[in-house]
Structure formats: structure tokens, C-alpha cells
Design a protein around this motif. Sequence first.
Motif, mmCIF file in Angstrom:
data_model
loop_
_atom_site.group_PDB
_atom_site.id
_atom_site.type_symbol
_atom_site.label_atom_id
_atom_site.label_comp_id
_atom_site.label_asym_id
_atom_site.label_seq_id
_atom_site.Cartn_x
_atom_site.Cartn_y
_atom_site.Cartn_z
ATOM 1 N N ARG A 185 0.829 -1.204 0.000
ATOM 2 C CA ARG A 185 0.000 0.000 0.000
ATOM 3 C C ARG A 185 0.862 1.252 0.000
ATOM 4 O O ARG A 185 0.646 2.185 -0.779
ATOM 5 C CB ARG A 185 -0.882 -0.036 1.256
ATOM 6 N N ARG A 231 -11.307 -4.744 -14.321
ATOM 7 C CA ARG A 231 -12.568 -5.167 -13.701
ATOM 8 C C ARG A 231 -13.306 -3.966 -13.143
ATOM 9 O O ARG A 231 -14.515 -3.795 -13.356
ATOM 10 C CB ARG A 231 -12.287 -6.147 -12.560
ATOM 11 N N LEU A 232 -12.569 -3.137 -12.426
ATOM 12 C CA LEU A 232 -13.182 -1.955 -11.820
ATOM 13 C C LEU A 232 -13.788 -1.058 -12.880
ATOM 14 O O LEU A 232 -14.901 -0.556 -12.738
ATOM 15 C CB LEU A 232 -12.127 -1.168 -11.039
ATOM 16 N N ARG A 276 -16.887 -2.521 -14.434
ATOM 17 C CA ARG A 276 -18.029 -2.416 -13.540
ATOM 18 C C ARG A 276 -18.576 -0.996 -13.556
ATOM 19 O O ARG A 276 -19.781 -0.781 -13.574
ATOM 20 C CB ARG A 276 -17.617 -2.808 -12.130
ATOM 21 N N VAL A 280 -13.691 1.566 1.784
ATOM 22 C CA VAL A 280 -12.527 1.607 0.910
ATOM 23 C C VAL A 280 -11.795 0.280 0.971
ATOM 24 O O VAL A 280 -11.418 -0.293 -0.055
ATOM 25 C CB VAL A 280 -11.571 2.755 1.310
ATOM 26 N N VAL A 289 -13.401 -2.345 -1.093
ATOM 27 C CA VAL A 289 -13.084 -2.274 -2.519
ATOM 28 C C VAL A 289 -11.772 -2.990 -2.798
ATOM 29 O O VAL A 289 -11.646 -3.768 -3.750
ATOM 30 C CB VAL A 289 -12.974 -0.803 -2.991
ATOM 31 N N PHE A 290 -10.808 -2.767 -1.929
ATOM 32 C CA PHE A 290 -9.519 -3.427 -2.110
ATOM 33 C C PHE A 290 -9.655 -4.935 -1.955
ATOM 34 O O PHE A 290 -9.034 -5.714 -2.671
ATOM 35 C CB PHE A 290 -8.494 -2.903 -1.093
ATOM 36 N N GLU A 292 -12.320 -6.703 -2.506
ATOM 37 C CA GLU A 292 -13.142 -7.275 -3.574
ATOM 38 C C GLU A 292 -12.439 -7.196 -4.925
ATOM 39 O O GLU A 292 -12.419 -8.162 -5.695
ATOM 40 C CB GLU A 292 -14.470 -6.510 -3.638
#
Lengths: 177, 177
Positions: free
Chosen positions: A17, A149-150, A153, B106, B109-110, B112
Motif C-alpha cells: 500500500r 474489472r473496476l 463495472r 474503501v 473495494v480493495f 473485492e
Amino acid sequence: MSQPVDSGREQLARAARRHSTATVLYHHAVAERLGLGPSDHKCLDLLLQHGELTGSRLARMTGLTTGAVTGVVARLEAAGFLHRRPDPADGRRQLLRPVPERVEEVAAVFAEDGPDLDRLTAGMTREQVDAVLTFLSRATDELAACASRLRARALLVGAARASSRAPTHPERAEEDA
Amino acid sequence: MSQPVDSGREQLARAARRHSTATVLYHHAVAERLGLGPSDHKCLDLLLQHGELTGSRLARMTGLTTGAVTGVVARLEAAGFLHRRPDPADGRRQLLRPVPERVEEVAAVFAEDGPDLDRLTAGMTREQVDAVLTFLSRATDELAACASRLRARALLVGAARASSRAPTHPERAEEDA
DNA sequence: TCGATATCGCTTAGGAGATGAGCGAGTATA
DNA sequence: TATACTCGCTCATCTCCTAAGCGATATCGA
């Protein structure tokens, strides 16, 4: 902290991260240094990695609209980073490729103000470096797939909102990056 | 290809470059998914990593102007990602901190649509994962330092152009990231 | 073979967000 | 206490992206 395995995974997640954020900030700083916007730098990067691309492909890969890509290409061409020629096989297409001399300038920025790879792998065995290489390679593929993918979507949501009527928008994200 | 050492270094450089581009694209896609701009997401990321920051610190870290940060903070607060309170020790400052519940979204989202860390390190020994960890950690520091150098240099150029008269602009980039 | 449909790159209007400059309030320094 | 600085904010301006649509080219189906 719980078991060493979980601790290790969390440690890795945190490190990834932080590395991710640092990468984004660095990428932006390099763009400014080159006198480019973030999108311009992104596209130039993709161009350098692929050698030659079409505008629509660039739009699909970045998630930008074709209108935005037109602007990006115009700026990059004006700044001399990019050369374009019509596709002999398809009259609609433009083939975009980076200009070697200017690319060297970009490489110079990386050499002067980029991370020193030797220092990053200092003290590592060949096997350890290979592990890093494997990780980076896998992560690159995963990230590209996740981004696509994001974006796909997001497009579905957008399509549901606008219902039918496909706009100029990229029809589907591209897994390739 | 020349010697295995050089080949390895070049291989690593290419892998790092590709990973970098993929990271930037992914970061942007996540921002869109969250309904945020790239700068907003960047700042939120920094906030999540540091827990609590002031606006001016955020400006220094990102290279944004304080005016831009005002906008970022306003949007993040409106979207509920961020809570702000005056600094009890300094009446000029605002202390910014992420809102836990929204942060979980948040994180979702990471979880998934983020890369699967277990898959990335599949088949690796503990020692190899440690090597990756070391590399990422070193790279993060290097990237932050390089970004700050680049930005500082850009400011020097800007200062030379405008000669004296320091604007609202961040006076110097921050190595911290 | 030819009409229907898609895709390509481009253009335009409009909006979001960044810059650059400057302000008042608060803090540090002499 | 007087001066210089830092903080966050506002405003005008500019850059760049989106959304929508256009003409040209390519491809598919009858």
C-alpha cells in the motif's frame, strides 16, 4: 500480533500500500518534471512499453475517453514525444509511436532522479532478486486485471444509468497493460 | 543478452517500470470507483497511512497548492471520508483524519477488486517474501525521496522564474510519504 | 454486391479541478 | 511589542476531461 503468517501478510499489505502511494506520487512528480500532465505521462509510459499503439487502444487501456486521448496525443506530439502515422491496413486508425531521441531524455530523468535499483537489491542473493521479480510480475498482471474489472463495472453502472445508447465511451476495459 | 547480472538488472528495471504503470492505472480506477478524483484518492491514502495530518502537510507531501488541498478536503469531507477538527495547539491548523466506517468501505473495494496477496506470494518461502518486503520498503523510501527531489527542483525553477516573492506554493517538498 | 452496423479519430460545449495570487487570523521570532 | 512567517481559505483563470455527436472507413449479413 497473532501468528507470524498473518503478521507477514499484513506487513506485506501495508508495504504494498505504501509503495503504491509512493509510486503514484513519484509518477506525478516525473510528469511535472517533463512538463506533462499525469494522463500524458501515463500514455507515454504505455507507448514506451508497447512500442506502437492506436489511439483507441490507448483509450481502452487508460480508461480515458477518445476525446481525452485526442488531446493527450496532440500534446505529446507537440512536445515531440510522439510520432504518428496512418495505419496502412486501416484508414481510420493512427499508429502512435514514441520518438527515440525524446525518449532518451525521459530515461535521463529516471537515471538522474529515479530510484537506484542496485541499492534496492543490495545484499540480496540471485534467488531473492528472482523472488522480487516474480512478485512484481504477478502484481503487475493482477493490478491490470483488477483495474480493468473496476472500469468494466463502472461502465456497467454508467450504462444502466444511461440505459442503452452507447456513447463514445470505451466499450469495455482492456486487460492488457 | 550480455552477462546474467546486467540482464537481471534490466529485467528488474523493466518489471519495476511495468509494475509502476499498472499501479498508477489501478490507483486511478479505484479513485473512480470511489467517486473521487485522483488527487482526492491520493490524499485519502496518505491520510490512511498517517492517521492524522494537517492541510499544509498534505500539500507539501502531494505537491499540490494549498488552494487545491482546500478543495480536496472539502470534497472528502462532503463524501464523509474525512473528519476535521481545529488543532488545540495551533489555532491556524485543522487536523484531518479519516472516518473509520467509510474507510472500511474503501478497504472493501480493495478486498473485492484488489490484488490477492496470497496468490502473489504463492509458492514462496518465508525468506523470499522477506526479500520482497525489503525491496518494497526500500523502493518506497527511494521513490518518496526522488519525488521530493524532483518537486524541489521544479520549485527552484519556478522560483528562478518568478524571482523572490514566495507564493502560497509549498515552500519545499517533504521527504516524508 | 450492397445496405446496415461498428469502429476509428476528431470536434464541440460544458464542467471539474488545479494554479497563482492575495487575504485575514494566528503564531513565532527579534 | 513589532515584525515576519505560517495556516487555511477565496477568487479569477486556465487546463484538461467528459459527454455527445460527426464524417470516414471497415466489417458483417442478407
